[in-house]
Design an enzyme around this catalytic site. Structure first.
Site, PDB file in Angstrom:
ATOM      1  N   ARG A 103       0.881  -1.178   0.000  1.00 49.75           N
ATOM      2  CA  ARG A 103       0.000   0.000   0.000  1.00 49.75           C
ATOM      3  C   ARG A 103       0.911   1.219   0.000  1.00 49.75           C
ATOM      4  NH1 ARG A 103      -5.273   1.425   3.644  1.00 49.75           N
ATOM      5  NH2 ARG A 103      -6.097  -0.035   2.106  1.00 49.75           N
ATOM      6  N   HIS A 130      -7.490   0.683  -6.197  1.00 48.63           N
ATOM      7  CA  HIS A 130      -7.690  -0.204  -5.045  1.00 48.63           C
ATOM      8  C   HIS A 130      -8.374  -1.486  -5.556  1.00 48.63           C
ATOM      9  CE1 HIS A 130      -7.889  -1.459  -1.010  1.00 48.63           C
ATOM     10  NE2 HIS A 130      -8.768  -0.619  -0.510  1.00 48.63           N
ATOM     11  N   GLN A 133     -10.160  -4.102  -3.159  1.00 51.04           N
ATOM     12  CA  GLN A 133     -11.451  -3.602  -2.683  1.00 51.04           C
ATOM     13  C   GLN A 133     -12.533  -3.861  -3.737  1.00 51.04           C
ATOM     14  OE1 GLN A 133     -12.121  -1.761   0.372  1.00 51.04           O
ATOM     15  NE2 GLN A 133     -14.162  -2.355  -0.262  1.00 51.04           N
ATOM     16  N   ASP A 223     -17.622   6.676  -1.043  1.00 50.61           N
ATOM     17  CA  ASP A 223     -16.323   6.594  -0.354  1.00 50.61           C
ATOM     18  C   ASP A 223     -16.040   7.991   0.196  1.00 50.61           C
ATOM     19  OD1 ASP A 223     -13.742   5.912   0.486  1.00 50.61           O
ATOM     20  OD2 ASP A 223     -12.862   6.015  -1.527  1.00 50.61           O
ATOM     21  N   CYS A 263     -16.631   1.424   1.110  1.00 51.35           N
ATOM     22  CA  CYS A 263     -15.440   0.599   1.373  1.00 51.35           C
ATOM     23  C   CYS A 263     -14.963   0.732   2.811  1.00 51.35           C
ATOM     24  CB  CYS A 263     -14.338   0.969   0.403  1.00 51.35           C
ATOM     25  SG  CYS A 263     -13.882   2.710   0.447  1.00 51.35           S
ATOM     26  N   ARG A 291     -13.555  -8.806   2.385  1.00 50.17           N
ATOM     27  CA  ARG A 291     -12.145  -8.489   2.081  1.00 50.17           C
ATOM     28  C   ARG A 291     -11.265  -9.674   2.491  1.00 50.17           C
ATOM     29  NH1 ARG A 291     -10.272  -3.417   1.776  1.00 50.17           N
ATOM     30  NH2 ARG A 291      -8.531  -4.495   0.821  1.00 50.17           N
TER      31      ARG A 291
HETATM   32  N1   CP Z   1     -11.382  -0.284   2.715  1.00 52.11           N
HETATM   33  C1   CP Z   1     -10.095  -0.312   3.110  1.00 52.11           C
HETATM   34  O1   CP Z   1      -9.177  -0.550   2.315  1.00 52.11           O
HETATM   35  O2   CP Z   1      -9.896  -0.077   4.437  1.00 52.11           O
HETATM   36  P1   CP Z   1      -8.493   0.159   5.140  1.00 52.11           P
HETATM   37  O3   CP Z   1      -7.936   1.456   4.607  1.00 52.11           O
HETATM   38  O4   CP Z   1      -8.803   0.226   6.602  1.00 52.11           O
HETATM   39  O5   CP Z   1      -7.575  -0.974   4.791  1.00 52.11           O
HETATM   40  N1  NVA Z   2     -10.270   6.546  -1.213  1.00 54.07           N
HETATM   41  C1  NVA Z   2      -9.853   6.155   0.125  1.00 54.07           C
HETATM   42  C2  NVA Z   2     -10.060   4.687   0.295  1.00 54.07           C
HETATM   43  C3  NVA Z   2      -9.766   4.168   1.682  1.00 54.07           C
HETATM   44  C4  NVA Z   2      -9.909   2.679   1.775  1.00 54.07           C
HETATM   45  C5  NVA Z   2      -8.410   6.532   0.344  1.00 54.07           C
HETATM   46  O1  NVA Z   2      -7.593   6.358  -0.569  1.00 54.07           O
HETATM   47  O2  NVA Z   2      -8.090   7.029   1.431  1.00 54.07           O
END
Ligand code: CP
Ligand code: NVA
Length: 305
Positions: A103, A130, A133, A223, A263, A291
């Site tokens: 990430r 993502h 997700q 989101d 999400c 997930r």
């Molecule tokens: N939806 C999601 O990816 O959550 P986190 O950022 O907590 O991993």
């Molecule tokens: N769009 C959000 C998703 C979090 C899971 C971010 O990137 O922070």
């Protein structure tokens, strides 16, 4: 040849379907108490430059359930691209573990890792996309409706990383996709051009009108308006997006049996109201749970098939 999971668009429909099928099998086994130790003796390095609850937990618990071992590495631990170059990290990890989950802020960091690593690399969220997700969400939609083909998803809010991955995932599974966003926050021209090549013939539309987007929706998705890394723009973003809240009024414009997805983490009172996220139409915790199962299916398919 190793296979990565960097973008939904890199995978054809049969490959994505295979990940979903293995995930469903593993979910059934898990719920029945039947262990599957397909990753026995294998280690997975998890590089996280941003916070996470669901993604970290689902990979870490998932690897453990599959009999393997996951190692969490923060930005402070390894300083990806700072303490040492991405290409060196990729090759060091490849000599010690069987898979890398990452990430990162920059999408290029994950594509570079994949280029230099000799083990599979999985995108656990970048500023651009993502994919885990989006695929776990399609698993949830499939469970609820018993199919994917022809179901319309309306995404309300920011044309962000989650929206991009969902748009392509919907395109792959013949699901019409609608994005309602304030002008300037739609998916941009470069994405649309690539999308047209990746998903020829897909039913995709963008509008500034949230009510129009949800009119025929089976799934209403939202989101955060302020993604990780955009904190400095928070005040401006809250003002820009205020008419794009998923609330009871918007649900009146949608079919009564539409489900609401997010999400998570959710910011109640901003992109979604408390009453909607807590309503019967909301499936957000089922999404979160899936997930785990999707991540396990992906890992087993990439590492064992
Ligand atoms: N939806 C999601 O990816 O959550 P986190 O950022 O907590 O991993
Ligand atoms: N769009 C959000 C998703 C979090 C899971 C971010 O990137 O922070």
């Amino acid at each position: 040849m190793k296979r990565d999971f960097i973008s939904v668009a890199d995978c054809d429909r049969p490959a994505l379907q295979r990940y979903l099928t293995v995930a469903e099998e593993l979910k059934l086994a898990y719920l029945a108490g039947r262990p599957d130790h397909s990753l026995s003796g294998q280690s997975v390095a998890m590089i996280f430059e941003k916070p996470s609850l669901r993604t970290r937990l689902s990979f870490e618990a998932g690897v453990t359930q599959l009999g393997g071992h996951a190692i969490y590495l923060t930005k402070a631990d390894i300083g990806l691209g700072q303490r040492e170059p991405v290409k060196d990290v990729a090759r060091v990890l490849s000599g010690m573990v069987q898979c890398i989950v990452a990430r990162t802020f920059s999408h290029e960091a994950v594509t570079d890792l994949a280029h230099w690593a000799s083990v599979p690399v999985i995108n656990a969220l970048t500023d651009y996309s993502h994919p885990c997700q989006a695929m776990a969400d399609l698993m949830t939609v499939q469970e609820i409706f018993g199919r994917l083909d022809g179901l319309t998803m309306a995404f309300i809010g920011d044309g962000n990383n989650v929206a991009r991955s969902l748009a392509v995932a919907c395109g792959r599974f013949s699901m019409p996709f609608r994005l309602a966003a304030p002008p300037g926050h739609e998916l941009d021209a470069a994405f649309i051009e690539r999308f047209a090549r990746d998903c020829p013939g897909a039913d995709f539309a963008q509008t500034a009108d949230a009510a129009e987007a949800v009119r025929d929706a089976h799934v209403i998705y939202t989101d955060t308006w302020v993604s990780m890394g955009q904190e400095a723009e928070k005040a401006q973003r809250l003002a820009t997006f205020k008419d794009y809240q998923v609330n009871a009024g918007l649900l009146k414009a949608a079919p009564a049996d539409a489900v609401v997805m997010h999400c998570l983490p959710a910011y109640r009172g901003n992109e979604i109201t408390d009453d909607v996220i807590e309503s019967k139409q909301s499936v957000v915790f089922r999404q979160a749970e899936n997930r785990l199962h999707f991540q396990k299916g992906l890992l087993k398919a990439l590492l064992c098939e």
